[in-house]
Design a protein around this motif. Structure first.
Motif, PDB file in Angstrom:
ATOM      1  N   ASN A  28       0.848  -1.363  -0.131  1.00 55.94           N
ATOM      2  CA  ASN A  28      -0.068   0.028  -0.081  1.00 55.94           C
ATOM      3  C   ASN A  28       0.884   1.282  -0.007  1.00 55.94           C
ATOM      4  O   ASN A  28       1.603   1.278   1.123  1.00 55.94           O
ATOM      5  CB  ASN A  28      -0.989  -0.001   1.154  1.00 55.94           C
ATOM      6  CG  ASN A  28      -1.908   1.271   1.345  1.00 55.94           C
ATOM      7  OD1 ASN A  28      -1.573   2.005   0.517  1.00 55.94           O
ATOM      8  ND2 ASN A  28      -2.815   1.291   2.163  1.00 55.94           N
ATOM      9  N   ASP A  30       0.222   4.486   0.182  1.00 58.31           N
ATOM     10  CA  ASP A  30      -0.208   5.291   1.286  1.00 58.31           C
ATOM     11  C   ASP A  30       0.731   5.114   2.588  1.00 58.31           C
ATOM     12  O   ASP A  30       0.738   6.448   3.385  1.00 58.31           O
ATOM     13  CB  ASP A  30      -1.509   5.170   1.548  1.00 58.31           C
ATOM     14  CG  ASP A  30      -2.590   5.915   0.666  1.00 58.31           C
ATOM     15  OD1 ASP A  30      -3.686   5.928   0.542  1.00 58.31           O
ATOM     16  OD2 ASP A  30      -1.855   6.629  -0.236  1.00 58.31           O
ATOM     17  N   ASP A  33       6.491   6.841   2.491  1.00 56.64           N
ATOM     18  CA  ASP A  33       6.993   8.045   1.696  1.00 56.64           C
ATOM     19  C   ASP A  33       7.588   7.608   0.304  1.00 56.64           C
ATOM     20  O   ASP A  33       8.140   6.523   0.161  1.00 56.64           O
ATOM     21  CB  ASP A  33       8.221   8.592   2.569  1.00 56.64           C
ATOM     22  CG  ASP A  33       7.864   8.977   3.722  1.00 56.64           C
ATOM     23  OD1 ASP A  33       8.768   9.161   4.581  1.00 56.64           O
ATOM     24  OD2 ASP A  33       6.689   9.270   4.229  1.00 56.64           O
ATOM     25  N   THR A  53       3.937  10.264   3.735  1.00 56.28           N
ATOM     26  CA  THR A  53       2.656   9.564   3.805  1.00 56.28           C
ATOM     27  C   THR A  53       1.332  10.255   4.082  1.00 56.28           C
ATOM     28  O   THR A  53       0.376   9.922   3.632  1.00 56.28           O
ATOM     29  CB  THR A  53       2.644   8.596   5.151  1.00 56.28           C
ATOM     30  OG1 THR A  53       2.976   9.283   6.220  1.00 56.28           O
ATOM     31  CG2 THR A  53       3.954   7.584   4.773  1.00 56.28           C
ATOM     32  N   ASN A  54       1.458  11.354   4.760  1.00 55.70           N
ATOM     33  CA  ASN A  54       0.255  12.068   5.127  1.00 55.70           C
ATOM     34  C   ASN A  54      -0.007  13.373   3.876  1.00 55.70           C
ATOM     35  O   ASN A  54      -0.930  14.047   4.075  1.00 55.70           O
ATOM     36  CB  ASN A  54       0.150  12.539   6.479  1.00 55.70           C
ATOM     37  CG  ASN A  54       1.411  13.512   6.812  1.00 55.70           C
ATOM     38  OD1 ASN A  54       2.105  14.091   5.983  1.00 55.70           O
ATOM     39  ND2 ASN A  54       1.582  13.787   8.028  1.00 55.70           N
ATOM     40  N   GLN A  55       0.974  13.372   3.098  1.00 55.07           N
ATOM     41  CA  GLN A  55       0.906  14.329   2.148  1.00 55.07           C
ATOM     42  C   GLN A  55       1.121  15.982   2.482  1.00 55.07           C
ATOM     43  O   GLN A  55       0.982  16.706   1.696  1.00 55.07           O
ATOM     44  CB  GLN A  55      -0.319  14.283   1.111  1.00 55.07           C
ATOM     45  CG  GLN A  55      -0.675  12.996   0.663  1.00 55.07           C
ATOM     46  CD  GLN A  55      -1.841  12.774  -0.352  1.00 55.07           C
ATOM     47  OE1 GLN A  55      -1.844  13.441  -1.222  1.00 55.07           O
ATOM     48  NE2 GLN A  55      -2.679  12.108   0.060  1.00 55.07           N
ATOM     49  N   SER A  71       1.938  13.986  -6.544  1.00 56.26           N
ATOM     50  CA  SER A  71       0.794  13.653  -5.678  1.00 56.26           C
ATOM     51  C   SER A  71       0.303  12.096  -5.814  1.00 56.26           C
ATOM     52  O   SER A  71       0.917  11.220  -6.297  1.00 56.26           O
ATOM     53  CB  SER A  71      -0.501  14.241  -6.719  1.00 56.26           C
ATOM     54  OG  SER A  71      -0.386  13.886  -7.956  1.00 56.26           O
ATOM     55  N   ARG A  72      -0.716  11.880  -4.893  1.00 60.75           N
ATOM     56  CA  ARG A  72      -1.287  10.667  -4.715  1.00 60.75           C
ATOM     57  C   ARG A  72      -2.585  10.362  -4.909  1.00 60.75           C
ATOM     58  O   ARG A  72      -3.223  11.432  -4.847  1.00 60.75           O
ATOM     59  CB  ARG A  72      -0.928  10.163  -3.134  1.00 60.75           C
ATOM     60  CG  ARG A  72       0.438   9.958  -2.628  1.00 60.75           C
ATOM     61  CD  ARG A  72       0.253   9.791  -1.142  1.00 60.75           C
ATOM     62  NE  ARG A  72       1.523   9.753  -0.546  1.00 60.75           N
ATOM     63  CZ  ARG A  72       2.352   8.781  -0.304  1.00 60.75           C
ATOM     64  NH1 ARG A  72       1.803   7.497  -0.985  1.00 60.75           N
ATOM     65  NH2 ARG A  72       3.340   8.878   0.431  1.00 60.75           N
ATOM     66  N   ASP A  73      -2.938   9.003  -5.398  1.00 65.10           N
ATOM     67  CA  ASP A  73      -4.316   8.752  -5.596  1.00 65.10           C
ATOM     68  C   ASP A  73      -4.485   7.244  -4.850  1.00 65.10           C
ATOM     69  O   ASP A  73      -4.084   6.300  -5.308  1.00 65.10           O
ATOM     70  CB  ASP A  73      -4.934   8.513  -7.232  1.00 65.10           C
ATOM     71  CG  ASP A  73      -5.964   8.287  -7.209  1.00 65.10           C
ATOM     72  OD1 ASP A  73      -6.685   7.561  -6.493  1.00 65.10           O
ATOM     73  OD2 ASP A  73      -6.653   8.483  -8.249  1.00 65.10           O
ATOM     74  N   SER A  74      -5.044   7.464  -3.598  1.00 66.42           N
ATOM     75  CA  SER A  74      -5.047   6.332  -2.714  1.00 66.42           C
ATOM     76  C   SER A  74      -6.034   5.221  -3.312  1.00 66.42           C
ATOM     77  O   SER A  74      -5.601   4.162  -3.402  1.00 66.42           O
ATOM     78  CB  SER A  74      -5.616   6.814  -1.483  1.00 66.42           C
ATOM     79  OG  SER A  74      -4.724   7.664  -0.896  1.00 66.42           O
ATOM     80  N   ASN A  77      -3.816   3.322  -5.666  1.00 66.47           N
ATOM     81  CA  ASN A  77      -2.719   2.990  -5.215  1.00 66.47           C
ATOM     82  C   ASN A  77      -1.465   3.712  -6.018  1.00 66.47           C
ATOM     83  O   ASN A  77      -0.618   2.648  -6.474  1.00 66.47           O
ATOM     84  CB  ASN A  77      -2.735   1.452  -5.072  1.00 66.47           C
ATOM     85  CG  ASN A  77      -1.210   1.156  -4.121  1.00 66.47           C
ATOM     86  OD1 ASN A  77      -1.053   1.969  -3.147  1.00 66.47           O
ATOM     87  ND2 ASN A  77      -0.658  -0.098  -4.406  1.00 66.47           N
ATOM     88  N   VAL A  79       1.129   6.755  -7.399  1.00 62.60           N
ATOM     89  CA  VAL A  79       1.897   8.266  -7.118  1.00 62.60           C
ATOM     90  C   VAL A  79       2.411   8.742  -8.509  1.00 62.60           C
ATOM     91  O   VAL A  79       2.718   7.991  -9.313  1.00 62.60           O
ATOM     92  CB  VAL A  79       2.951   7.923  -6.101  1.00 62.60           C
ATOM     93  CG1 VAL A  79       3.835   9.454  -6.187  1.00 62.60           C
ATOM     94  CG2 VAL A  79       2.492   7.492  -4.865  1.00 62.60           C
TER      95      VAL A  79
END
Length: 122
Positions: A28, A30, A33, A53-55, A71-74, A77, A79
Protein backbone atom coordinates in the motif's frame (compact mmCIF):
# COMPACT_ATOMS: atom_id res chain seq x y z
CA UNK A 1 9.53 -7.10 -1.36
CA UNK A 2 7.50 -4.32 -2.92
CA UNK A 3 7.62 -4.10 -6.69
CA UNK A 4 7.26 -0.60 -8.11
CA UNK A 5 6.26 -0.04 -11.73
CA UNK A 6 6.64 3.31 -13.51
CA UNK A 7 4.76 4.27 -16.65
CA UNK A 8 3.97 7.33 -18.73
CA UNK A 9 7.36 8.13 -20.20
CA UNK A 10 7.86 8.97 -23.83
CA UNK A 11 8.95 11.61 -26.32
CA UNK A 12 7.66 15.14 -25.83
CA UNK A 13 8.54 18.48 -27.37
CA UNK A 14 10.08 21.27 -25.29
CA UNK A 15 7.36 23.11 -23.42
CA UNK A 16 5.14 20.06 -23.36
CA UNK A 17 3.77 17.99 -20.48
CA UNK A 18 3.83 14.41 -19.31
CA UNK A 19 2.44 12.61 -16.30
CA UNK A 20 4.37 9.69 -14.87
CA UNK A 21 2.66 7.05 -12.73
CA UNK A 22 4.09 4.78 -10.08
CA UNK A 23 2.05 1.78 -9.01
CA UNK A 24 2.88 -1.13 -6.75
CA UNK A 25 1.96 -4.72 -6.23
CA UNK A 26 1.71 -6.22 -2.76
CA UNK A 27 2.23 -2.90 -0.98
CA UNK A 28 0.00 0.00 0.00
CA UNK A 29 1.82 3.10 -1.20
CA UNK A 30 -0.15 5.24 1.26
CA UNK A 31 1.91 3.69 4.05
CA UNK A 32 5.22 4.84 2.55
CA UNK A 33 7.08 8.00 1.71
CA UNK A 34 7.58 8.04 -2.07
CA UNK A 35 10.20 9.73 -4.18
CA UNK A 36 10.79 10.36 -7.87
CA UNK A 37 14.39 10.34 -9.08
CA UNK A 38 16.00 10.67 -12.48
CA UNK A 39 19.24 9.73 -14.18
CA UNK A 40 20.23 11.81 -17.19
CA UNK A 41 22.61 10.33 -19.77
CA UNK A 42 26.13 10.22 -18.37
CA UNK A 43 25.11 11.58 -14.99
CA UNK A 44 24.33 10.25 -11.53
CA UNK A 45 20.80 9.64 -10.30
CA UNK A 46 19.29 12.69 -8.60
CA UNK A 47 16.19 13.21 -6.51
CA UNK A 48 13.39 15.10 -8.28
CA UNK A 49 10.46 15.13 -5.84
CA UNK A 50 9.29 13.41 -2.67
CA UNK A 51 5.99 13.13 -0.80
CA UNK A 52 5.43 11.83 2.71
CA UNK A 53 2.68 9.50 3.88
CA UNK A 54 0.22 12.13 5.06
CA UNK A 55 0.91 14.39 2.05
CA UNK A 56 1.69 17.30 4.34
CA UNK A 57 5.30 17.41 3.20
CA UNK A 58 6.64 17.56 -0.32
CA UNK A 59 10.09 18.27 -1.66
CA UNK A 60 11.16 19.45 -5.11
CA UNK A 61 14.60 19.85 -6.57
CA UNK A 62 15.32 23.46 -7.50
CA UNK A 63 15.55 22.49 -11.17
CA UNK A 64 11.90 21.36 -11.27
CA UNK A 65 10.27 23.62 -8.69
CA UNK A 66 7.18 25.29 -10.12
CA UNK A 67 7.05 22.90 -13.08
CA UNK A 68 6.62 19.44 -11.53
CA UNK A 69 4.00 18.25 -9.04
CA UNK A 70 4.02 15.02 -7.04
CA UNK A 71 0.70 13.66 -5.82
CA UNK A 72 -1.08 10.53 -4.66
CA UNK A 73 -4.30 8.75 -5.63
CA UNK A 74 -5.07 6.38 -2.79
CA UNK A 75 -7.96 4.71 -4.59
CA UNK A 76 -5.62 3.69 -7.40
CA UNK A 77 -2.60 3.02 -5.17
CA UNK A 78 -0.64 5.32 -7.45
CA UNK A 79 1.78 8.20 -7.08
CA UNK A 80 2.04 10.68 -9.95
CA UNK A 81 4.64 13.10 -11.20
CA UNK A 82 3.01 15.78 -13.32
CA UNK A 83 5.67 17.44 -15.44
CA UNK A 84 4.94 20.73 -17.22
CA UNK A 85 7.06 23.14 -19.26
CA UNK A 86 9.49 20.35 -20.04
CA UNK A 87 13.00 21.21 -21.17
CA UNK A 88 15.63 19.16 -23.00
CA UNK A 89 17.56 19.05 -19.70
CA UNK A 90 14.67 17.03 -18.24
CA UNK A 91 15.58 14.12 -20.53
CA UNK A 92 16.34 11.16 -18.26
CA UNK A 93 15.19 7.81 -17.00
CA UNK A 94 12.74 8.51 -14.18
CA UNK A 95 12.43 6.16 -11.22
CA UNK A 96 9.99 6.01 -8.36
CA UNK A 97 11.18 4.74 -5.02
CA UNK A 98 10.20 3.94 -1.46
CA UNK A 99 12.27 5.25 1.41
CA UNK A 100 12.36 7.62 4.35
CA UNK A 101 11.46 11.15 3.32
CA UNK A 102 14.57 12.94 4.62
CA UNK A 103 16.86 10.21 3.30
CA UNK A 104 15.29 10.42 -0.17
CA UNK A 105 15.75 14.19 -0.17
CA UNK A 106 19.44 13.39 0.31
CA UNK A 107 19.29 11.12 -2.73
CA UNK A 108 18.88 7.61 -1.34
CA UNK A 109 16.01 5.13 -1.23
CA UNK A 110 15.34 1.54 -0.27
CA UNK A 111 13.15 0.13 -3.05
CA UNK A 112 13.37 1.16 -6.69
CA UNK A 113 11.26 0.72 -9.77
CA UNK A 114 12.74 -0.18 -13.15
CA UNK A 115 12.42 3.33 -14.57
CA UNK A 116 10.68 4.98 -17.50
CA UNK A 117 12.42 7.04 -20.17
CA UNK A 118 11.44 10.66 -20.78
CA UNK A 119 12.91 12.34 -23.84
CA UNK A 120 12.36 16.05 -24.40
CA UNK A 121 13.30 16.97 -27.93
CA UNK A 122 11.98 18.77 -30.97
Amino acid sequence: QAQLVESGGGLVQPGGSLTLSCTASEVNLDLHDIGWFRRAPGEERDVVACINTNQLSTYYADSVKGRFTISRDSAKNTVYLQMNSLKPDDTAVYYCAIGEFRVMVAGYAQVWGQGTLVTVSS
